[in-house]
Design an enzyme around this catalytic site. Structure first.
Site, PDB file in Angstrom:
ATOM      1  N   LYS A 183       0.833  -1.217   0.000  1.00  0.00           N
ATOM      2  CA  LYS A 183       0.000   0.000   0.000  1.00  0.00           C
ATOM      3  C   LYS A 183       0.863   1.262   0.000  1.00  0.00           C
ATOM      4  O   LYS A 183       0.601   2.203  -0.754  1.00  0.00           O
ATOM      5  CB  LYS A 183      -0.941  -0.020   1.211  1.00  0.00           C
ATOM      6  CG  LYS A 183      -1.919  -1.191   1.199  1.00  0.00           C
ATOM      7  CD  LYS A 183      -2.941  -1.108   2.318  1.00  0.00           C
ATOM      8  CE  LYS A 183      -2.331  -1.330   3.681  1.00  0.00           C
ATOM      9  NZ  LYS A 183      -1.784  -2.700   3.849  1.00  0.00           N
ATOM     10  N   THR A 184       1.891   1.288   0.822  1.00  0.00           N
ATOM     11  CA  THR A 184       2.770   2.453   0.834  1.00  0.00           C
ATOM     12  C   THR A 184       3.514   2.580  -0.486  1.00  0.00           C
ATOM     13  O   THR A 184       3.682   3.677  -1.026  1.00  0.00           O
ATOM     14  CB  THR A 184       3.774   2.355   1.996  1.00  0.00           C
ATOM     15  OG1 THR A 184       3.072   2.348   3.223  1.00  0.00           O
ATOM     16  CG2 THR A 184       4.736   3.539   1.980  1.00  0.00           C
ATOM     17  N   ASP A 208      -1.666   6.603   6.351  1.00  0.00           N
ATOM     18  CA  ASP A 208      -1.686   5.174   6.673  1.00  0.00           C
ATOM     19  C   ASP A 208      -2.572   4.924   7.886  1.00  0.00           C
ATOM     20  O   ASP A 208      -2.717   5.782   8.751  1.00  0.00           O
ATOM     21  CB  ASP A 208      -0.259   4.707   6.958  1.00  0.00           C
ATOM     22  CG  ASP A 208      -0.146   3.194   6.980  1.00  0.00           C
ATOM     23  OD1 ASP A 208      -1.006   2.519   6.383  1.00  0.00           O
ATOM     24  OD2 ASP A 208       0.797   2.679   7.591  1.00  0.00           O
ATOM     25  N   THR A 236      -5.848  -1.444   7.055  1.00  0.00           N
ATOM     26  CA  THR A 236      -5.892  -2.898   7.163  1.00  0.00           C
ATOM     27  C   THR A 236      -7.282  -3.361   7.596  1.00  0.00           C
ATOM     28  O   THR A 236      -7.545  -4.557   7.612  1.00  0.00           O
ATOM     29  CB  THR A 236      -4.852  -3.384   8.190  1.00  0.00           C
ATOM     30  OG1 THR A 236      -5.076  -2.706   9.438  1.00  0.00           O
ATOM     31  CG2 THR A 236      -3.445  -3.087   7.711  1.00  0.00           C
ATOM     32  N   ARG A 254       6.456  -8.698   1.774  1.00  0.00           N
ATOM     33  CA  ARG A 254       7.347  -8.313   2.869  1.00  0.00           C
ATOM     34  C   ARG A 254       7.978  -9.544   3.515  1.00  0.00           C
ATOM     35  O   ARG A 254       9.169  -9.566   3.823  1.00  0.00           O
ATOM     36  CB  ARG A 254       6.585  -7.511   3.926  1.00  0.00           C
ATOM     37  CG  ARG A 254       7.397  -7.268   5.199  1.00  0.00           C
ATOM     38  CD  ARG A 254       6.684  -6.353   6.167  1.00  0.00           C
ATOM     39  NE  ARG A 254       6.548  -5.037   5.591  1.00  0.00           N
ATOM     40  CZ  ARG A 254       5.533  -4.209   5.847  1.00  0.00           C
ATOM     41  NH1 ARG A 254       4.568  -4.596   6.656  1.00  0.00           N
ATOM     42  NH2 ARG A 254       5.485  -3.030   5.295  1.00  0.00           N
TER      43      ARG A 254
END
Length: 364
Positions: free
Chosen positions: A84-85, A129, A178, A237
Site C-alpha cells: 500500500k505504501t 496510513d 488494514t 514483505r
C-alpha cells in the site's frame, strides 16, 4: 514488486509487539524499513502482482494527467506487507508530485490535520496510513477537505468561537487501511477510487524474490526462489525477509548460492515450515490437537495452554491458520480441521460410541 508498506509499522497495537518479532510477521521493523526503501519499485511497470489494481489505477492516473488535474482520492485496503505504501509513492511519481506521509494514530486532533493540510502544495499526494485510526474530529474535518478543498479553522472558545474558512490547493489523498470495515461510510464515499490488495500467488512471489535477489546481489536458482515463495504467506514483505535470512545462511554455511536445499536448511533453522507456519503457529495447533483433542476450546484456555496473551493468539496466529484452513472459529470455540492433523502428522481421535454403536453425544 511491492515493497511493503513502510508505515505499516504503525499498525494495530495488538500486533505491533509479537508480530514485529516474528520472521513471518507482516509488520515492518526498522531493518525491514531500511531495506524496503532501496527495493521499492518506482513505477507501475515495475510493480509485480495486483494486476487488476494496477490496471485500474493506471487508467485513473493517465486520465488525470491528460486532463491536467490532480488524481482522484485513492483508498487502498488489505493486509500489511502487500504494497500500500509502495503504491502511494508510485502514484506520486506517476503524477510528478511530491508526497507527504503520515498516519492515523499521529492525527489525534483536528488541529494536527489542519496544520498538515494547510501546508500542502498544489497537486501534492498526502498518504495517510491506518486511516481508520484517525480521531473523529480530524475525520470530520477531512470530509470537507476532500470534497471542497477547504477546512474551517476554529478560533477562540465557547460562544465567542469563530470559524475561519481556509482554502486548500487541490491535492490527492491516498488512504491505507488494514480494516476497511472500520471506516465510516461518509469517509469511504469521498474516495474516487477504492482498491483491495489481495494476497500474492506463489508464482508472483517468485518474481518478487528474483527481483529482490538481483538488487541485493544474491545468486538464487528457480527452485530456491520457489521454496522461499511457498513459505511466505502470500506477502512480499515476508518473502523479502525470508530471502535475507536465507542469504545469511548461504553465505555462512555454503557458497552463497541459494538452492532449494539451502533454503530448506536455512528455514528449518529459523523454524519456518513448508506451509509458512512458525513456532507460535505450531504451538497453537499442537495445544489444540494434543491437549484438547482438536477442540472445541475457548480462546482464553487455548492462550493459557500456549503461554501467550489472548490477543496474541487471536490477532497474530489465528488469521493465518484460519486462512490456511487449519483452524476454524466456531460459536463453541476453536476447532482444528482435518488438514491440521495431517500437517502435524497426527491421527485424530476416534469418536467415542455408546454400547449400541451410535455416537455418544456426551463423548469426547
Amino acid at each position: 514488486m511491492n515493497w511493503d508498506d513502510l508505515s505499516d509499522a504503525t499498525a494495530d497495537e495488538v500486533t505491533a509487539g509479537p508480530a514485529a518479532e516474528r520472521l513471518v510477521g507482516s509488520v515492518a521493523d526498522g531493518e525491514d524499513q531500511a531495506v524496503e526503501a532501496a527495493l521499492r519499485p518506482k513505477d507501475l511497470g515495475e510493480f509485480i502482482g495486483q494486476e487488476k489494481v494496477r490496471e485500474q489505477l493506471d487508467l485513473v492516473l493517465r486520465a488525470a494527467r491528460a486532463r491536467g488535474a490532480t488524481a482522484d482520492h485513492v483508498l487502498l485496503s488489505g493486509a500489511p506487507g502487500l504494497g500500500k505504501t509502495t503504491l502511494s509513492m508510485i502514484i506520486a511519481a506517476e503524477m510528478g508530485a511530491p508526497i507527504r506521509i503520515t498516519s492515523g494514530p499521529a492525527i489525534q486532533h483536528a488541529g494536527d490535520l489542519a496544520a498538515i493540510l494547510s501546508s500542502l502544495q498544489e497537486g501534492e499526494v498526502l498518504f495517510l496510513d491506518e486511516i481508520h485510526r484517525m480521531s473523529r474530529p480530524a475525520e470530520e474535518m477531512l470530509y470537507m477537505a476532500m470534497e471542497d478543498f477547504r477546512v474551517d479553522v476554529i478560533v477562540g472558545k465557547g460562544p465567542g468561537a469563530t470559524a475561519i474558512p481556509l482554502e486548500l490547493p487541490p491535492f490527492t489523498l491516498v488512504g491505507a487501511t488494514t480494516r476497511a470495515g472500520l471506516l465510516p461510510p461518509p469517509l469511504r464515499d469521498r474516495f474516487g477510487f477504492t482498491a483491495h490488495m489481495e494476497f500474492y500467488e506463489p508464482a508472483e512471489l517468485e518474481r518478487v524474490i528474483h527481483r529482490s535477489a538481483n538488487l541485493l546481489d544474491v545468486e538464487i536458482d528457480t527452485v530456491g526462489a520457489a521454496e522461499i515463495a511457498g513459505r511466505s504467506r502470500g506477502t512480499p514483505r515476508i518473502a523479502n525477509r525470508l530471502l535475507r535470512r536465507v542469504r545469511d545462511y548461504a553465505q555462512v554455511k555454503a557458497d552463497g548460492v541459494i538452492t532449494r536445499e539451502i533454503a530448506e536448511a536455512a528455514l528449518k533453522v529459523y523454524e519456518v515450515d513448508a506451509r509458512g507456519l512458525d513456532r507460535l503457529d505450531r504451538a497453537v495447533l499442537q495445544a489444540l490437537l494434543k491437549l484438547f483433542g482438536g477442540g472445541p476450546v475457548g480462546l482464553s484456555t487455548l492462550a493459557v495452554a500456549v503461554g501467550e496473551e489472548r490477543e496474541t493468539v487471536e490477532e497474530v496466529a489465528e488469521p493465518f491458520l484460519v486462512r490456511e484452513g487449519l483452524l476454524a472459529r466456531t460459536p463453541r470455540g476453536r476447532v482444528a480441521t482435518p488438514a491440521a492433523w495431517t500437517h502435524l502428522g497426527l491421527t485424530p481421535p476416534r469418536p467415542a460410541t455408546a454400547g449400541n454403536g451410535q455416537q455418544d453425544l456426551f463423548g469426547a
